[in-house]
Design a protein around this motif. Sequence first.
Motif, PDB file in Angstrom:
ATOM      1  N   LEU A 123     -15.834 -16.517 -41.865  1.00  0.00           N
ATOM      2  CA  LEU A 123     -15.629 -15.152 -42.352  1.00  0.00           C
ATOM      3  C   LEU A 123     -14.908 -15.198 -43.697  1.00  0.00           C
ATOM      4  CD1 LEU A 123     -15.872 -12.106 -41.893  1.00  0.00           C
ATOM      5  CD2 LEU A 123     -13.662 -12.195 -40.712  1.00  0.00           C
ATOM      6  N   TYR A 124     -15.583 -14.753 -44.740  1.00  0.00           N
ATOM      7  CA  TYR A 124     -15.005 -14.655 -46.075  1.00  0.00           C
ATOM      8  C   TYR A 124     -14.995 -13.178 -46.468  1.00  0.00           C
ATOM      9  CZ  TYR A 124     -16.294 -19.635 -46.365  1.00  0.00           C
ATOM     10  OH  TYR A 124     -16.456 -20.986 -46.132  1.00  0.00           O
ATOM     11  N   THR A 125     -13.918 -12.738 -47.071  1.00  0.00           N
ATOM     12  CA  THR A 125     -13.845 -11.344 -47.493  1.00  0.00           C
ATOM     13  C   THR A 125     -13.380 -11.254 -48.938  1.00  0.00           C
ATOM     14  OG1 THR A 125     -11.565 -11.090 -46.703  1.00  0.00           O
ATOM     15  CG2 THR A 125     -13.334 -10.540 -45.156  1.00  0.00           C
ATOM     16  N   ALA A 126     -13.721 -10.155 -49.589  1.00  0.00           N
ATOM     17  CA  ALA A 126     -13.309  -9.894 -50.971  1.00  0.00           C
ATOM     18  C   ALA A 126     -13.210  -8.390 -51.164  1.00  0.00           C
ATOM     19  CB  ALA A 126     -14.309 -10.488 -51.960  1.00  0.00           C
ATOM     20  N   GLU A 156     -18.295  -9.535 -48.148  1.00  0.00           N
ATOM     21  CA  GLU A 156     -18.050 -10.223 -46.869  1.00  0.00           C
ATOM     22  C   GLU A 156     -19.203 -11.160 -46.569  1.00  0.00           C
ATOM     23  OE1 GLU A 156     -16.447  -8.393 -42.914  1.00  0.00           O
ATOM     24  OE2 GLU A 156     -18.633  -8.573 -42.674  1.00  0.00           O
ATOM     25  N   LEU A 157     -18.859 -12.350 -46.066  1.00  0.00           N
ATOM     26  CA  LEU A 157     -19.841 -13.281 -45.523  1.00  0.00           C
ATOM     27  C   LEU A 157     -19.398 -13.589 -44.098  1.00  0.00           C
ATOM     28  CD1 LEU A 157     -19.158 -14.758 -48.706  1.00  0.00           C
ATOM     29  CD2 LEU A 157     -21.528 -15.297 -48.131  1.00  0.00           C
ATOM     30  N   ARG A 158     -20.338 -13.490 -43.170  1.00  0.00           N
ATOM     31  CA  ARG A 158     -19.992 -13.627 -41.754  1.00  0.00           C
ATOM     32  C   ARG A 158     -21.100 -14.417 -41.045  1.00  0.00           C
ATOM     33  NH1 ARG A 158     -17.164 -10.174 -37.935  1.00  0.00           N
ATOM     34  NH2 ARG A 158     -16.535  -8.921 -39.750  1.00  0.00           N
ATOM     35  N   ARG A 159     -20.687 -15.447 -40.274  1.00  0.00           N
ATOM     36  CA  ARG A 159     -21.677 -16.220 -39.527  1.00  0.00           C
ATOM     37  C   ARG A 159     -21.015 -16.900 -38.338  1.00  0.00           C
ATOM     38  NH1 ARG A 159     -22.977 -21.671 -39.531  1.00  0.00           N
ATOM     39  NH2 ARG A 159     -24.996 -22.108 -38.562  1.00  0.00           N
ATOM     40  N   LEU A 160     -21.615 -16.725 -37.156  1.00  0.00           N
ATOM     41  CA  LEU A 160     -21.215 -17.501 -35.992  1.00  0.00           C
ATOM     42  C   LEU A 160     -21.670 -18.941 -36.186  1.00  0.00           C
ATOM     43  CD1 LEU A 160     -22.132 -15.015 -33.126  1.00  0.00           C
ATOM     44  CD2 LEU A 160     -19.830 -15.651 -33.902  1.00  0.00           C
ATOM     45  N   THR A 161     -20.841 -19.891 -35.801  1.00  0.00           N
ATOM     46  CA  THR A 161     -21.069 -21.297 -36.125  1.00  0.00           C
ATOM     47  C   THR A 161     -22.454 -21.792 -35.718  1.00  0.00           C
ATOM     48  OG1 THR A 161     -18.699 -21.692 -35.828  1.00  0.00           O
ATOM     49  CG2 THR A 161     -20.134 -23.618 -35.869  1.00  0.00           C
ATOM     50  N   LYS A 162     -22.949 -21.398 -34.576  1.00  0.00           N
ATOM     51  CA  LYS A 162     -24.224 -21.902 -34.078  1.00  0.00           C
ATOM     52  C   LYS A 162     -25.388 -20.941 -34.316  1.00  0.00           C
ATOM     53  CE  LYS A 162     -21.983 -24.680 -30.483  1.00  0.00           C
ATOM     54  NZ  LYS A 162     -21.894 -24.982 -29.022  1.00  0.00           N
ATOM     55  N   VAL A 220     -24.366 -11.084 -45.004  1.00  0.00           N
ATOM     56  CA  VAL A 220     -23.592 -10.776 -46.206  1.00  0.00           C
ATOM     57  C   VAL A 220     -23.492  -9.261 -46.317  1.00  0.00           C
ATOM     58  CG1 VAL A 220     -24.334 -12.879 -47.373  1.00  0.00           C
ATOM     59  CG2 VAL A 220     -25.593 -10.777 -47.767  1.00  0.00           C
ATOM     60  N   THR A 221     -22.337  -8.790 -46.729  1.00  0.00           N
ATOM     61  CA  THR A 221     -22.142  -7.352 -46.916  1.00  0.00           C
ATOM     62  C   THR A 221     -22.019  -7.072 -48.404  1.00  0.00           C
ATOM     63  OG1 THR A 221     -21.046  -7.134 -44.774  1.00  0.00           O
ATOM     64  CG2 THR A 221     -20.705  -5.356 -46.371  1.00  0.00           C
ATOM     65  N   ILE A 222     -22.840  -6.150 -48.884  1.00  0.00           N
ATOM     66  CA  ILE A 222     -22.896  -5.821 -50.312  1.00  0.00           C
ATOM     67  C   ILE A 222     -22.210  -4.481 -50.539  1.00  0.00           C
ATOM     68  CG2 ILE A 222     -24.414  -5.561 -52.313  1.00  0.00           C
ATOM     69  CD1 ILE A 222     -24.691  -8.252 -50.825  1.00  0.00           C
ATOM     70  N   SER A 223     -21.300  -4.453 -51.501  1.00  0.00           N
ATOM     71  CA  SER A 223     -20.690  -3.194 -51.939  1.00  0.00           C
ATOM     72  C   SER A 223     -21.593  -2.595 -53.018  1.00  0.00           C
ATOM     73  CB  SER A 223     -19.288  -3.446 -52.487  1.00  0.00           C
ATOM     74  OG  SER A 223     -18.744  -2.261 -53.034  1.00  0.00           O
TER      75      SER A 223
END
Length: 387
Positions: A186-189, A307-313, A319-322
Motif C-alpha cells: 500500500l503506497y499513498t500520496a 494510491e497503489l494497492r495490491r494483495l501479495t498473492k 491504482v487510484t487516480i486523482s
Amino acid sequence: MLLASGIGSPPVRIPTMPQLRAYMKHTGWSSQPPGTGGAIWIKGEAKIGVPAVSKNDPVIARGILERLAQHERISVAALAPKIRYHRMDVTLLRAANDHRITDTIPFEAAATVIGSARKLLRAAGTTAWHERGDIAGNYARRGDEVLKRARMDHTQEGSFIIPVLVPLPDPPAVSEGQMPLPDMELYTAAPEPFERRVTRTFAQSIMAVKEIIVDPEGTPSVGDLHTVVERGVSREFCSALAQILAEPAIGEFETTFDWAESLPGPATMPDSISIDGDAHRKIEEAAAMLKRTRIDARSSFSGNIIELRRLTKDPFGYVTISTVRRGRLSEIRVRLPFAHYQEAVSWHQTQRAVIVEGEVLVGIGRRLMVDNPVKCRPIDEFQPTLA
C-alpha cells in the motif's frame, strides 16, 4: 528590498517573512514555543532567531536569509530565488530572434507575447478541468481562479524572458509513502493541487503540440487531434501559440518549466520546449481543424496516482487516480494486471501523471472504478491513435 550581490551582478531580491518561514518548515527547521520577541528555529545543532513581526520587514528578512545561506553553504544570491519560488511553479516564456531581439524587443511583439501568454494559461486552466478541443467561450471558473492568482515576475535578461508564477497552496497534512500492512502493498500520496494540474496541463499541451502537430510531416489526423486534446490542447491554446509565433520579430518561442521545490514535478517531462516561428501555419491549421471537428475526450481521464494497492498473492493490483470528472474533483480506482501494476509503481515514484481510458463504474461504497481499462499510460508518452 534589494541586496547588492557583487560588482556587475544584479541585486538579490529578498524573500518575504512568510516565504522564509514556509521554506524553513519544509526543509526541516522546527519552531520552538514563541516568546514576546519571536521564536528560535532549530535544525540539528543550528539555531536561527526569527523575530515576531506583524508586517514584512526586509531588514529582518535579509538577516535570516544570510544565516540560512551560511548554514546551507551556498550564496545568498543562489538561495534567495529558491526561497521566493519555493511554493510557486515558474514558467519562463522566452521569445528569441538572433537579429531583432537582443536587449530590447519591439513593443508590439512584447504585447503579443504577454497577451497570448495569458490566453495560453487561461486555456490550460479550462482544459485542466475539462478536456475539450474547442472551448468556445465556456471557460472553467476554477481555471480562471488560478489565472487571477498567477503573477508575472520581472523580465529577465537573455532575449526576452518573462516568468509566469503560479502559487501553490499549502501542502495537505496527510501521510505519504509505503504503509506496512500484512499481506498487502500500500503506497499513498497527496492529491495533486489543481494549481499544479493547470501548469502541468500547460506543459504537456506545449509538448503535445510540438511532438504531434509540429514535428511530423503532413497534416495531423483526427486520431492525432484526439491525442492532443486528451492532454489539454484546445483550439484556443493553438490560436494563442500561433499568434506568438507569427510575430515577425520572433524566430523561436521557448517555454521552460521550473516546478516548485515544495512539490516535485514530473521527472520525465522536458524542462524546456522550443518551437520555431515558421511552425505557426501548421498550428493555425490544427486550430481550424479543432473548430471543424468535434473531439470527444469523455471516455478518458488523467491525473496523478495517489494510491497503489495490491494483495501479495493477487494477480491484479489497483491504482487510484486523482482527477476531475463531470465538474468535480474525483478519485477513480483502476484495476491492472500485475506486470502493468508494477509499471504504475515506477510512474508513481517519478511523479508521472497518467491517462486512463475505460468505462467508469460505481462500485462498493459508491467508489468509482475502472475494471478493464483500454489504456493506462503516462500522459507524457505520445502514442497517436489511428484516424
